[in-house]
Design an enzyme around this catalytic site. Structure first.
Site, PDB file in Angstrom:
ATOM      1  N   LYS A 131       5.494   2.256 -10.325  1.00  0.00           N
ATOM      2  CA  LYS A 131       4.670   2.258  -8.741  1.00  0.00           C
ATOM      3  C   LYS A 131       4.929   1.201  -8.423  1.00  0.00           C
ATOM      4  CE  LYS A 131       1.283   1.467  -5.701  1.00  0.00           C
ATOM      5  NZ  LYS A 131       1.535   0.312  -5.518  1.00  0.00           N
ATOM      6  N   GLY A 161       4.841  -2.543  -1.187  1.00  0.00           N
ATOM      7  CA  GLY A 161       4.822  -3.452  -1.293  1.00  0.00           C
ATOM      8  C   GLY A 161       6.936  -3.711  -0.449  1.00  0.00           C
ATOM      9  N   GLY A 193       2.478   3.198   3.213  1.00  0.00           N
ATOM     10  CA  GLY A 193       0.830   2.421   3.820  1.00  0.00           C
ATOM     11  C   GLY A 193       1.930   2.041   5.537  1.00  0.00           C
ATOM     12  N   ASP A 226      -1.407   3.001  -7.223  1.00  0.00           N
ATOM     13  CA  ASP A 226      -1.840   2.469  -8.675  1.00  0.00           C
ATOM     14  C   ASP A 226      -2.561   3.259  -9.918  1.00  0.00           C
ATOM     15  OD1 ASP A 226      -0.533   0.023  -7.758  1.00  0.00           O
ATOM     16  OD2 ASP A 226      -2.461  -0.157  -6.742  1.00  0.00           O
TER      17      ASP A 226
END
Length: 284
Positions: free
Chosen positions: A28, A31, A64, A178
């Site tokens: 995954k 970040g 994001g 996630d």
């Protein structure tokens, strides 16, 4: 690097290469490692290296910051509830364009012909229902069809999966990355689930990286939640890892995506990286 040092590193890595050869690993990816170009290139190079060493790699990504940027450009406000993006019709359109489009294909391009870009709508891979009417088009996964992923892995490719799912009527849903990575790992009976984050791992004190907890047996998770050590965005991340381990994934790790080559350090050295989650009955 001196020849002697290189030989020592290869010697140290050999048993780990043997351990993971032919096994499936779900990564995954999110970040800072996804924003910083230098780190992004390092991660993609590591994934290609793993594939060349015989590891079956699946990359599951969010996006994001890119979604926030595009929403801002078109004048749509970003709203969140309990850590999840409130996804109305206008937001879902942007999520689908950005995640399954630009973010996904930018990653594929960096895998030098090894990557194949997908989203959870392809082959109805991630079948969803609405998680909560107040969140709009945020999906809860009810079924994972791993047929398409497995066929690509068999062909030596790295499936790169954007976490947009769909229901039986074709409505698109935004899915927590996630959660999606954990469910895909379960469906593939993966050896390992790796979550790249912007922190060193699970910390006793979130402001002090020297308080890293290197290993957590899954039965200890509830105690860490009660103590407030597992909180906020860590709850769905670690919840997914616990689900994966209870349903057959051998182990799961949170690693620091800010550290170059953290995936290789985790897999192919005895130093490890981040926090490892395991079930006592599965421990070697």
């Amino acid at each position: 690097m001196k020849n002697e040092e290189m030989a020592r590193l290869f010697s140290e890595a050999t048993p780990y290469i043997q351990k993971y050869h032919g096994k499936t690993m779900v990564v995954k990816y999110g970040g800072n490692a996804m924003i910083n170009e230098e780190l992004k290139n390092a991660v993609m190079n590591d994934l290609v290296t793993l594939t060349l060493l015989g590891v079956r790699v699946v990359l599951v990504h969010g996006g994001g910051p890119a979604i926030n940027e595009m929403l801002k450009k078109v004048g749509v406000e970003s709203r969140f509830a309990n850590g999840l993006r409130v996804t109305d019709d206008a937001t879902m359109e942007i999520v689908q364009q950005v995640l399954a489009g630009k973010v996904n294909k930018d990653l594929v391009a960096k895998l030098r012909g090894r990557g194949v870009g997908l989203c959870g709508m392809d082959g109805q891979m991630l079948r969803c229902t609405e998680l909560d009417p107040q969140l709009g088009h945020v999906g809860e996964i009810v079924h994972v069809d791993a047929t398409l992923i497995s066929s690509l892995l068999d062909g030596g490719f790295i499936p790169v999966i954007a976490t947009v799912g769909m229901d039986d009527l074709g409505q698109a849903y935004n899915v927590n990355a996630d959660t999606a990575a954990a469910q895909i790992a379960i469906a593939l009976k993966a050896e390992k689930l790796v979550s790249m984050t912007d922190i060193a791992g699970l910390l006793r004190d979130k402001d002090d990286e020297t308080t890293l907890i290197p290993e957590v047996e899954v039965s200890e998770i509830e105690g860490y939640k009660s103590a407030g050590i597992i909180a906020g965005g860590m709850i769905p991340k670690i919840g997914g890892m616990a689900d994966a381990i209870y349903q057959g994934v051998h182990e799961a790790v949170i690693i620091d995506g800010r550290v170059p080559h953290s995936i290789l350090l985790e897999l192919f050295s005895n130093r490890g990286s981040g926090t490892r989650f395991y079930r006592r009955s599965h421990r070697e």
